[in-house]
Design a protein around this motif. Structure first.
Motif, PDB file in Angstrom:
ATOM      1  N   LEU A 220     -13.258  -0.758 -14.634  1.00 34.05           N
ATOM      2  CA  LEU A 220     -12.595  -0.587 -13.343  1.00 34.05           C
ATOM      3  C   LEU A 220     -11.102  -0.903 -13.430  1.00 34.05           C
ATOM      4  CD1 LEU A 220     -15.245  -2.007 -10.842  1.00 34.05           C
ATOM      5  CD2 LEU A 220     -14.723   0.382 -11.368  1.00 34.05           C
ATOM      6  N   GLN A 221     -10.757  -1.918 -14.228  1.00 33.76           N
ATOM      7  CA  GLN A 221      -9.350  -2.249 -14.410  1.00 33.76           C
ATOM      8  C   GLN A 221      -8.595  -1.120 -15.108  1.00 33.76           C
ATOM      9  OE1 GLN A 221      -9.617  -5.922 -16.581  1.00 33.76           O
ATOM     10  NE2 GLN A 221      -9.595  -7.184 -14.712  1.00 33.76           N
ATOM     11  N   VAL A 222      -9.236  -0.516 -16.111  1.00 34.47           N
ATOM     12  CA  VAL A 222      -8.609   0.599 -16.831  1.00 34.47           C
ATOM     13  C   VAL A 222      -8.429   1.791 -15.903  1.00 34.47           C
ATOM     14  CG1 VAL A 222      -9.014   2.305 -18.667  1.00 34.47           C
ATOM     15  CG2 VAL A 222      -9.368  -0.124 -19.116  1.00 34.47           C
ATOM     16  N   ILE A 223      -9.432   2.090 -15.082  1.00 35.57           N
ATOM     17  CA  ILE A 223      -9.348   3.204 -14.139  1.00 35.57           C
ATOM     18  C   ILE A 223      -8.202   2.969 -13.156  1.00 35.57           C
ATOM     19  CG2 ILE A 223     -10.532   4.353 -12.222  1.00 35.57           C
ATOM     20  CD1 ILE A 223     -13.157   3.869 -13.806  1.00 35.57           C
ATOM     21  N   ALA A 224      -8.102   1.766 -12.618  1.00 34.60           N
ATOM     22  CA  ALA A 224      -7.033   1.445 -11.667  1.00 34.60           C
ATOM     23  C   ALA A 224      -5.659   1.545 -12.325  1.00 34.60           C
ATOM     24  CB  ALA A 224      -7.247   0.046 -11.096  1.00 34.60           C
ATOM     25  N   LYS A 225      -5.540   1.053 -13.554  1.00 35.92           N
ATOM     26  CA  LYS A 225      -4.260   1.104 -14.262  1.00 35.92           C
ATOM     27  C   LYS A 225      -3.846   2.551 -14.537  1.00 35.92           C
ATOM     28  CE  LYS A 225      -2.108  -0.138 -18.650  1.00 35.92           C
ATOM     29  NZ  LYS A 225      -1.987   1.211 -19.185  1.00 35.92           N
ATOM     30  N   LEU A 226      -4.768   3.371 -15.015  1.00 36.45           N
ATOM     31  CA  LEU A 226      -4.444   4.764 -15.310  1.00 36.45           C
ATOM     32  C   LEU A 226      -4.079   5.543 -14.044  1.00 36.45           C
ATOM     33  CD1 LEU A 226      -7.205   5.597 -17.950  1.00 36.45           C
ATOM     34  CD2 LEU A 226      -4.750   5.318 -18.360  1.00 36.45           C
ATOM     35  N   ALA A 227      -4.829   5.301 -12.973  1.00 35.46           N
ATOM     36  CA  ALA A 227      -4.556   6.006 -11.717  1.00 35.46           C
ATOM     37  C   ALA A 227      -3.206   5.592 -11.138  1.00 35.46           C
ATOM     38  CB  ALA A 227      -5.673   5.740 -10.715  1.00 35.46           C
ATOM     39  N   ALA A 228      -2.908   4.307 -11.171  1.00 34.92           N
ATOM     40  CA  ALA A 228      -1.631   3.835 -10.642  1.00 34.92           C
ATOM     41  C   ALA A 228      -0.458   4.365 -11.468  1.00 34.92           C
ATOM     42  CB  ALA A 228      -1.603   2.307 -10.625  1.00 34.92           C
ATOM     43  N   GLU A 229      -0.602   4.367 -12.771  1.00 40.42           N
ATOM     44  CA  GLU A 229       0.462   4.870 -13.639  1.00 40.42           C
ATOM     45  C   GLU A 229       0.721   6.358 -13.391  1.00 40.42           C
ATOM     46  OE1 GLU A 229       0.824   5.658 -18.366  1.00 40.42           O
ATOM     47  OE2 GLU A 229       0.145   3.671 -17.765  1.00 40.42           O
ATOM     48  N   HIS A 230      -0.340   7.138 -13.272  1.00 41.77           N
ATOM     49  CA  HIS A 230      -0.199   8.569 -13.024  1.00 41.77           C
ATOM     50  C   HIS A 230       0.419   8.814 -11.650  1.00 41.77           C
ATOM     51  CE1 HIS A 230      -1.721  12.748 -12.305  1.00 41.77           C
ATOM     52  NE2 HIS A 230      -1.228  12.865 -13.521  1.00 41.77           N
ATOM     53  N   SER A 231      -0.005   8.048 -10.674  1.00 42.32           N
ATOM     54  CA  SER A 231       0.515   8.200  -9.323  1.00 42.32           C
ATOM     55  C   SER A 231       2.004   7.878  -9.261  1.00 42.32           C
ATOM     56  CB  SER A 231      -0.258   7.291  -8.376  1.00 42.32           C
ATOM     57  OG  SER A 231       0.273   7.354  -7.088  1.00 42.32           O
ATOM     58  N   ILE A 232       2.416   6.822  -9.912  1.00 45.15           N
ATOM     59  CA  ILE A 232       3.828   6.439  -9.934  1.00 45.15           C
ATOM     60  C   ILE A 232       4.662   7.499 -10.647  1.00 45.15           C
ATOM     61  CG2 ILE A 232       5.452   4.765 -10.931  1.00 45.15           C
ATOM     62  CD1 ILE A 232       3.309   2.613 -10.304  1.00 45.15           C
ATOM     63  N   ASN A 233       4.158   8.011 -11.759  1.00 42.91           N
ATOM     64  CA  ASN A 233       4.895   9.041 -12.493  1.00 42.91           C
ATOM     65  C   ASN A 233       5.063  10.306 -11.655  1.00 42.91           C
ATOM     66  OD1 ASN A 233       5.185   7.420 -14.731  1.00 42.91           O
ATOM     67  ND2 ASN A 233       3.450   8.297 -15.819  1.00 42.91           N
ATOM     68  N   LEU A 234       3.997  10.745 -11.012  1.00 44.34           N
ATOM     69  CA  LEU A 234       4.069  11.958 -10.198  1.00 44.34           C
ATOM     70  C   LEU A 234       4.959  11.743  -8.975  1.00 44.34           C
ATOM     71  CD1 LEU A 234       2.614  14.398 -11.216  1.00 44.34           C
ATOM     72  CD2 LEU A 234       0.943  14.121  -9.429  1.00 44.34           C
ATOM     73  N   ALA A 235       4.863  10.589  -8.348  1.00 46.71           N
ATOM     74  CA  ALA A 235       5.697  10.294  -7.180  1.00 46.71           C
ATOM     75  C   ALA A 235       7.175  10.250  -7.558  1.00 46.71           C
ATOM     76  CB  ALA A 235       5.277   8.969  -6.551  1.00 46.71           C
ATOM     77  N   SER A 236       7.491   9.631  -8.678  1.00 50.68           N
ATOM     78  CA  SER A 236       8.892   9.559  -9.089  1.00 50.68           C
ATOM     79  C   SER A 236       9.424  10.935  -9.472  1.00 50.68           C
ATOM     80  CB  SER A 236       9.079   8.555 -10.223  1.00 50.68           C
ATOM     81  OG  SER A 236       8.310   8.925 -11.345  1.00 50.68           O
ATOM     82  N   PHE A 237       8.596  11.764 -10.109  1.00 48.93           N
ATOM     83  CA  PHE A 237       9.026  13.116 -10.443  1.00 48.93           C
ATOM     84  C   PHE A 237       9.289  13.925  -9.177  1.00 48.93           C
ATOM     85  CE2 PHE A 237       8.071  17.598 -11.069  1.00 48.93           C
ATOM     86  CZ  PHE A 237       8.998  17.912 -12.053  1.00 48.93           C
ATOM     87  N   ALA A 238       8.381  13.851  -8.202  1.00 51.97           N
ATOM     88  CA  ALA A 238       8.551  14.598  -6.952  1.00 51.97           C
ATOM     89  C   ALA A 238       9.781  14.118  -6.199  1.00 51.97           C
ATOM     90  CB  ALA A 238       7.304  14.466  -6.085  1.00 51.97           C
ATOM     91  N   CYS A 239      10.007  12.820  -6.171  1.00 58.74           N
ATOM     92  CA  CYS A 239      11.171  12.252  -5.493  1.00 58.74           C
ATOM     93  C   CYS A 239      12.459  12.699  -6.181  1.00 58.74           C
ATOM     94  CB  CYS A 239      11.063  10.733  -5.486  1.00 58.74           C
ATOM     95  SG  CYS A 239      12.385   9.907  -4.608  1.00 58.74           S
ATOM     96  N   LEU A 240      12.494  12.642  -7.492  1.00 58.41           N
ATOM     97  CA  LEU A 240      13.671  13.069  -8.243  1.00 58.41           C
ATOM     98  C   LEU A 240      13.931  14.560  -8.036  1.00 58.41           C
ATOM     99  CD1 LEU A 240      15.880  12.362 -10.301  1.00 58.41           C
ATOM    100  CD2 LEU A 240      14.247  12.968 -12.089  1.00 58.41           C
ATOM    101  N   TYR A 241      12.879  15.364  -8.046  1.00 56.72           N
ATOM    102  CA  TYR A 241      13.011  16.798  -7.843  1.00 56.72           C
ATOM    103  C   TYR A 241      13.597  17.107  -6.464  1.00 56.72           C
ATOM    104  CZ  TYR A 241      11.694  21.688  -7.281  1.00 56.72           C
ATOM    105  OH  TYR A 241      11.720  23.030  -7.040  1.00 56.72           O
ATOM    106  N   LYS A 242      13.051  16.471  -5.425  1.00 56.97           N
ATOM    107  CA  LYS A 242      13.563  16.691  -4.065  1.00 56.97           C
ATOM    108  C   LYS A 242      15.016  16.221  -3.954  1.00 56.97           C
ATOM    109  CE  LYS A 242       9.874  18.008  -1.630  1.00 56.97           C
ATOM    110  NZ  LYS A 242       9.773  18.924  -0.548  1.00 56.97           N
ATOM    111  N   PHE A 243      15.322  15.108  -4.589  1.00 56.54           N
ATOM    112  CA  PHE A 243      16.691  14.595  -4.565  1.00 56.54           C
ATOM    113  C   PHE A 243      17.656  15.567  -5.220  1.00 56.54           C
ATOM    114  CE2 PHE A 243      20.135  12.148  -6.557  1.00 56.54           C
ATOM    115  CZ  PHE A 243      20.713  11.608  -5.402  1.00 56.54           C
ATOM    116  N   LEU A 244      17.272  16.093  -6.380  1.00 51.07           N
ATOM    117  CA  LEU A 244      18.140  17.032  -7.085  1.00 51.07           C
ATOM    118  C   LEU A 244      18.296  18.343  -6.304  1.00 51.07           C
ATOM    119  CD1 LEU A 244      17.085  16.465 -10.787  1.00 51.07           C
ATOM    120  CD2 LEU A 244      19.170  15.707  -9.642  1.00 51.07           C
ATOM    121  N   LEU A 245      17.268  18.754  -5.598  1.00 53.66           N
ATOM    122  CA  LEU A 245      17.386  19.941  -4.758  1.00 53.66           C
ATOM    123  C   LEU A 245      18.408  19.716  -3.644  1.00 53.66           C
ATOM    124  CD1 LEU A 245      13.783  21.313  -4.189  1.00 53.66           C
ATOM    125  CD2 LEU A 245      15.627  22.370  -5.471  1.00 53.66           C
TER     126      LEU A 245
END
Length: 102
Positions: A74-99
């Protein structure tokens, strides 16, 4: 042509409907609209990252994590999900900012 805004549509869409779509390409957005779009990208990216990664991490961890305890899985699942979520959120935020900057 005057159309009353009795719907939940934003004013710029109502104006675009009244002018056959010509005003959709006007850049009348305020800076708060741009900030809202960036924050929306951040939230949407994080939500989508969790939605996609939790089932994948769950299946992969339970298939190939034979030596892990249930708590550690469960700890591994939470860590992987949080890491993926943060990466995708930061990419989307950076993309919108650059637009908005460009």
């Amino acid at each position: 042509m005057n159309i009353e805004n009795k719907t939940a549509l934003p004013d710029y869409l109502i104006d675009a409907a009244a002018t056959n779509g010509d005003s959709l390409h006007n850049n009348n957005n305020t800076s708060w609209d741009e900030v809202a779009a960036i924050i929306s990208g951040l939230i949407g990216g994080g939500r989508y990252g969790l939605k996609i990664r939790i089932p994948h991490a769950f299946v992969m961890t339970f298939l190939f994590g034979n030596k892990l305890s249930f708590r550690r899985k469960l700890q591994v699942i939470a860590k992987l999900a949080a890491e993926h979520s943060i990466n995708l959120a930061s990419f989307a935020c950076l993309y919108k900012f650059l637009l908005k900057v460009h």
